[in-house]
Design a protein around this motif. Structure first.
Motif, PDB file in Angstrom:
ATOM      1  N   ARG A   3       0.769  -1.033  -0.143  1.00 41.02           N
ATOM      2  CA  ARG A   3       0.037   0.037  -0.126  1.00 41.02           C
ATOM      3  C   ARG A   3       0.893   1.254   0.086  1.00 41.02           C
ATOM      4  O   ARG A   3       1.827   1.451   0.643  1.00 41.02           O
ATOM      5  CB  ARG A   3      -0.837  -0.075   1.198  1.00 41.02           C
ATOM      6  CG  ARG A   3      -1.832   1.217   1.269  1.00 41.02           C
ATOM      7  CD  ARG A   3      -3.115   0.787   2.337  1.00 41.02           C
ATOM      8  NE  ARG A   3      -3.776   1.998   2.526  1.00 41.02           N
ATOM      9  CZ  ARG A   3      -3.774   2.958   3.416  1.00 41.02           C
ATOM     10  NH1 ARG A   3      -2.445   2.682   3.958  1.00 41.02           N
ATOM     11  NH2 ARG A   3      -4.416   3.732   3.714  1.00 41.02           N
ATOM     12  N   LEU A  17      -4.851   2.682  -6.453  1.00 41.40           N
ATOM     13  CA  LEU A  17      -5.127   1.200  -6.944  1.00 41.40           C
ATOM     14  C   LEU A  17      -5.660   1.727  -8.460  1.00 41.40           C
ATOM     15  O   LEU A  17      -6.614   2.668  -8.481  1.00 41.40           O
ATOM     16  CB  LEU A  17      -6.284   0.591  -6.013  1.00 41.40           C
ATOM     17  CG  LEU A  17      -6.660  -0.803  -6.478  1.00 41.40           C
ATOM     18  CD1 LEU A  17      -7.078  -1.546  -5.121  1.00 41.40           C
ATOM     19  CD2 LEU A  17      -7.946  -0.872  -7.305  1.00 41.40           C
ATOM     20  N   TYR A 130      -7.703  -6.981  -2.726  1.00 40.50           N
ATOM     21  CA  TYR A 130      -6.910  -6.036  -1.769  1.00 40.50           C
ATOM     22  C   TYR A 130      -6.969  -6.395  -0.369  1.00 40.50           C
ATOM     23  O   TYR A 130      -6.078  -6.754   0.320  1.00 40.50           O
ATOM     24  CB  TYR A 130      -7.227  -4.727  -2.158  1.00 40.50           C
ATOM     25  CG  TYR A 130      -6.675  -3.786  -0.819  1.00 40.50           C
ATOM     26  CD1 TYR A 130      -5.346  -3.336  -0.628  1.00 40.50           C
ATOM     27  CD2 TYR A 130      -7.827  -3.136   0.057  1.00 40.50           C
ATOM     28  CE1 TYR A 130      -4.867  -2.585   0.141  1.00 40.50           C
ATOM     29  CE2 TYR A 130      -7.142  -2.137   0.971  1.00 40.50           C
ATOM     30  CZ  TYR A 130      -5.772  -2.215   1.226  1.00 40.50           C
ATOM     31  OH  TYR A 130      -5.356  -1.267   2.209  1.00 40.50           O
ATOM     32  N   ARG A 201      -2.336  -2.677  -8.606  1.00 39.30           N
ATOM     33  CA  ARG A 201      -2.052  -1.886  -7.538  1.00 39.30           C
ATOM     34  C   ARG A 201      -0.806  -1.270  -7.460  1.00 39.30           C
ATOM     35  O   ARG A 201       0.138  -1.894  -7.822  1.00 39.30           O
ATOM     36  CB  ARG A 201      -2.344  -2.379  -6.038  1.00 39.30           C
ATOM     37  CG  ARG A 201      -3.903  -2.703  -5.722  1.00 39.30           C
ATOM     38  CD  ARG A 201      -3.905  -3.839  -4.874  1.00 39.30           C
ATOM     39  NE  ARG A 201      -3.654  -4.886  -5.379  1.00 39.30           N
ATOM     40  CZ  ARG A 201      -4.028  -6.122  -5.356  1.00 39.30           C
ATOM     41  NH1 ARG A 201      -5.419  -6.188  -4.681  1.00 39.30           N
ATOM     42  NH2 ARG A 201      -3.622  -7.251  -5.798  1.00 39.30           N
TER      43      ARG A 201
END
Ligand SMILES: CC(C)(COP(=O)(O)OP(=O)(O)OC[C@H]1O[C@@H](n2cnc3c(N)ncnc32)[C@H](O)[C@@H]1OP(=O)(O)O)[C@@H](O)C(=O)NCCC(=O)NCCS
Length: 203
Positions: A3, A17, A130, A201
């Motif tokens: 992330r 994303l 995710y 992502r």
């Protein structure tokens, strides 16, 4: 996937994303008019809460909650979605606690112009992956008004099972859910429209 760290890089954050057709990013204060437009539309709000649209003032007052969410709950949030081809605002997707419950739910709210093109399925499938792959969740739920057939179809298309009635946000709702082990068995390609849209992502 890693992330992206840090909240913003300037006034408009980088997409956090990407799916085949959508960019998802954190909201910033300047996005408030998007929410005013979305929550002021009776078609959008028909199956949300009491079905009442939000006034401009109500939307402005509630918007800071969406801005704060990522700092309150690591790895969860509400993300602004736009079309990658035109940059047009489409709506939002969320992965967050279902009200006061411990369950984590996938949510979405899109402008009517964007309906019927598979965008909700595309964004929700990306957040499902995710949630399982990056956050390490074991179970993700989806909650809909009993009459919201389009939303129920979206949840089914991303592999969620219909678990019947549930009680969330003070309402009797249709509850859908998927477990990470089931997701491993689930082949999105078996469901039309979901298999060819793989999330990319950005780290
Ligand atoms: C619900 C919502 C997110 C769906 O978005 P979308 O981008 O149109 O969804 P998708 O195109 O990915 O998929 C919709 C599916 O529902 C089906 N559908 C649409 N209306 C339907 C209806 N009245 N009855 C049954 N199925 C319906 C579509 O045919 C499609 O299924 P298919 O691909 O098998 O044909 C969108 O309508 C929306 O934002 N509504 C307002 C906010 C809302 O209700 N959010 C959900 C709260 S739980």
């Amino acid at each position: 996937m890693k992330r992206r760290q840090g909240r913003t890089r300037g006034p408009t954050p980088e997409p956090w994303l990407q799916t085949l057709r959508l960019d998802l990013r954190e909201f910033v204060p300047g996005d408030v008019e998007d929410i005013v437009r979305l929550d002021g539309d009776p078609r959008v709000m028909k199956y949300i809460g009491t079905g009442r649209t939000h006034t401009r003032e109500e939307s402005i007052a509630s918007f800071p909650r969406a801005l704060r969410y990522p700092s309150l709950y690591a790895n969860l949030g509400v993300w602004r979605a736009s079309r990658r081809d035109s940059g047009a605002f489409v709506g939002w997707f969320s992965l967050k606690y279902a009200g006061a419950a411990c369950d984590i739910e996938i949510g979405y709210r899109l402008l009517p112009d964007a309906w019927g093109q598979g965008f909700a399925t595309e964004g929700a499938a990306a957040l499902r992956d995710y949630g399982f792959d990056d956050v390490g969740l074991e179970r993700i739920i989806g909650i809909t008004h009993p009459g919201n057939r389009a939303s129920q179809r979206v949840l089914a298309k991303i592999g969620m099972a219909d678990e019947g009635w549930g009680h969330y946000y003070g309402h009797r709702v249709r509850l859908f859910a998927i477990e990470s082990g089931v997701r491993d068995d689930f082949r999105p390609g078996r469901v039309e429209g979901a298999g060819d849209r793989v999330a990319k992502r950005r780290s």
